[in-house]
Write an enzyme that holds these catalytic residues in place. Sequence first.
Site, PDB file in Angstrom:
ATOM      1  CB  ILE A 124      72.322   4.196  10.035  1.00 28.88           C
ATOM      2  CG1 ILE A 124      72.742   2.961  10.849  1.00 28.88           C
ATOM      3  CG2 ILE A 124      70.809   4.372   9.983  1.00 28.88           C
ATOM      4  CD1 ILE A 124      72.283   1.638  10.295  1.00 28.88           C
ATOM      5  CD  GLU A 125      71.465   6.841   2.057  1.00 29.44           C
ATOM      6  OE1 GLU A 125      71.118   7.672   1.192  1.00 29.44           O
ATOM      7  OE2 GLU A 125      71.938   5.716   1.776  1.00 29.44           O
ATOM      8  CG  LEU A 126      68.862   8.054   9.530  1.00 30.84           C
ATOM      9  CD1 LEU A 126      69.048   8.802  10.835  1.00 30.84           C
ATOM     10  CD2 LEU A 126      67.925   6.877   9.700  1.00 30.84           C
TER      11      LEU A 126
END
Length: 130
Positions: A124-126
Amino acid sequence: MIKHLDHLVLTTANLSACTYFYTEVLGMQKEEFIGGTPPVKRLAFKFGFQKINIHEKGKEFLPKATLPTPGALDLCFIVSLPLADVVAQLQTHHIAIEEGPVTRTGAVGKITSVYVRDPDGNLIELSEYD
């Protein structure tokens, strides 16, 4: 021809851990609805004008991907808070940052990102736009 992404489907091996991560850690809204073949109670996590529909491993709804697998996704979300506040929220929930903050390229320009894993191991890239 394509206007925008409406929803995607995530397969999880641990429904309660998945729900906690996406609703409590990332702040998405839990939605229950009737859908699938045959129509049954379903679960989704909503954010903005999109949602993530959830399939539980071994209990997937039809139609489904050929090989629905927990941990096979790499997703990038643009955050609504400053990235420093997002990092603080992750730390509050004891979510390890795998990488970042680092500069990357988003759909419409440069972004600054941190990378974490959800309970199924999805990356998960935020991110926030610079």
